[in-house]
Design an enzyme around this catalytic site. Sequence first.
Site, PDB file in Angstrom:
ATOM      1  CD1 TRP A 125      13.950  52.733  16.440  1.00 28.35           C
ATOM      2  CD2 TRP A 125      11.733  52.613  16.103  1.00 28.35           C
ATOM      3  NE1 TRP A 125      13.324  53.590  17.311  1.00 28.35           N
ATOM      4  CE2 TRP A 125      11.983  53.541  17.134  1.00 28.35           C
ATOM      5  CE3 TRP A 125      10.413  52.360  15.737  1.00 28.35           C
ATOM      6  CZ2 TRP A 125      10.956  54.225  17.796  1.00 28.35           C
ATOM      7  CZ3 TRP A 125       9.386  53.035  16.382  1.00 28.35           C
ATOM      8  CH2 TRP A 125       9.662  53.957  17.403  1.00 28.35           C
TER       9      TRP A 125
ATOM     10  CG  ASP B 129      13.354  53.542   9.931  1.00 29.93           C
ATOM     11  OD1 ASP B 129      13.534  54.781   9.878  1.00 29.93           O
ATOM     12  OD2 ASP B 129      12.730  52.983  10.857  1.00 29.93           O
TER      13      ASP B 129
ATOM     14  CE  LYS C 138      12.841  59.733  16.511  1.00 27.91           C
ATOM     15  NZ  LYS C 138      12.690  58.508  15.816  1.00 27.91           N
TER      16      LYS C 138
HETATM   17  C1  PLP Z   1      11.574  57.391  15.877  1.00 24.13           C
HETATM   18  C2  PLP Z   1      11.769  56.288  14.905  1.00 24.13           C
HETATM   19  C3  PLP Z   1      10.693  55.628  14.284  1.00 24.13           C
HETATM   20  C4  PLP Z   1       9.251  55.977  14.579  1.00 24.13           C
HETATM   21  O1  PLP Z   1       8.948  57.215  14.107  1.00 24.13           O
HETATM   22  P1  PLP Z   1       7.466  57.814  14.229  1.00 24.13           P
HETATM   23  O2  PLP Z   1       7.603  59.055  13.414  1.00 24.13           O
HETATM   24  O3  PLP Z   1       7.217  58.057  15.679  1.00 24.13           O
HETATM   25  O4  PLP Z   1       6.533  56.837  13.655  1.00 24.13           O
HETATM   26  C5  PLP Z   1      10.959  54.633  13.377  1.00 24.13           C
HETATM   27  N1  PLP Z   1      12.213  54.281  13.093  1.00 24.13           N
HETATM   28  C6  PLP Z   1      13.276  54.864  13.677  1.00 24.13           C
HETATM   29  C7  PLP Z   1      14.653  54.438  13.319  1.00 24.13           C
HETATM   30  C8  PLP Z   1      13.094  55.888  14.601  1.00 24.13           C
HETATM   31  O5  PLP Z   1      14.138  56.478  15.188  1.00 24.13           O
END
Ligand code: PLP
Length: 382
Positions: free
Chosen positions: A120, A194, A218
């Site tokens: 990511w 993030d 999540k």
């Molecule tokens: C799932 C995830 C993403 C992407 O998320 P989307 O909502 O599908 O764009 C980005 N960063 C992390 C750490 C993730 O777990």
Amino acid sequence: MNQVTAAANLNDEASLNRKHNFCAGPASLPTEVLLKAQAEMLDWRGKGVSIMEMSHRSADYVKVAQEAEQSLRRLMNIPDNYKVLFLQGGATLQFSAIPLNLLGNEKSQGKADYLTTGAWSGKAIKEAKRYAQLGLGEVNEVASSKASNFTTVPDQDEWQLTEGAQYFHYCANETIHGVQIFQPPQVDAPLIADMSSCILSEPIDVSKFGMIYAGAQKNIGPAGLVIVIIREDLIGKASEWCPALLDYANQVNKESMLNTPATYSWYLAGLVFEWLEQQGGLEAIAKINRQKAELLYKTIDDSEFYINNVDPQYRSIMNVSFTLKDSSLDGQFLTEAEEAGLLNLKGHRDVGGMRASIYNAVSLESVQALCDFMVEFAKKQA
Ligand SMILES: *Cc1c(COP(=O)(O)O)cnc(C)c1O
């Protein structure tokens, strides 16, 4: 939520046919929350319509939206000089929104630092680099743990930090590789994290960050929503070509309703926040999360059968990846797990093996059931 629990026997989740769901995302949601949403689906609080069928500008909906924000602020203890946005496009669109808002333009030649610790954070820098390629600013990878196959985090002594950088970006929990950075890095530039897969899993000090963002699917609610928590001094710096919808200043001015927001996801996120407060908040959930992770890592480490290669100090408490020593048994493991009601354990296609995502809504009982299954499965192959 007491009326709701009366509607179904929560003590017997099996009667609801709710299985143990270890999906990485969209992930498990608390059963109580889904029951509440179900109970008010057709007739939201006596209004005779579903919340999905209401104007996002109606007084009723605005109240729901604001209460969700207030609940999140209480849970995370968000200081007053931070704005909270409920946006769309997932965490992925933030990979673009961040440089568009903070990197400036060809005249200002902004600089940004990125730490790469997995898939990511790798995607985030890739998006930012588009601006650097156009000569609009500088994007610097301070360090990468790629050489270790993303099983650790590069030592901070080795980071090549850029003086005067507009921001420093990292991923607090690499969902695919199962690597978590528990302490916010100490750098001069505003920290952007993030936190898609670790937000709300434990208390954090928001004041250490310039911006935190997280896709909802999540640990927050259904897909379709991304939450941005941003310090006021970072708002209003977007480049002139930043799309209006991605400009944080515009979204702050319109309280995340510059266009129609993801109303149902926002509402449901509010129910999840309410549920978390009822569980005792982040201190309480963190305690359970630690127990869950310890139990699962211990089961892996105590066996001769399962392996997790992540540097112990960075092992994620939300996403536990592991492999079977004999990968020819992967298929059998997954089939038998599913038969035992343990779903979505297949690892990400990039890393293979298995992964158990054990977010807030996954109970200690579910993790115990997984560990019992793993021990049994290993015994049978011996
Ligand atoms: C799932 C995830 C993403 C992407 O998320 P989307 O909502 O599908 O764009 C980005 N960063 C992390 C750490 C993730 O777990």
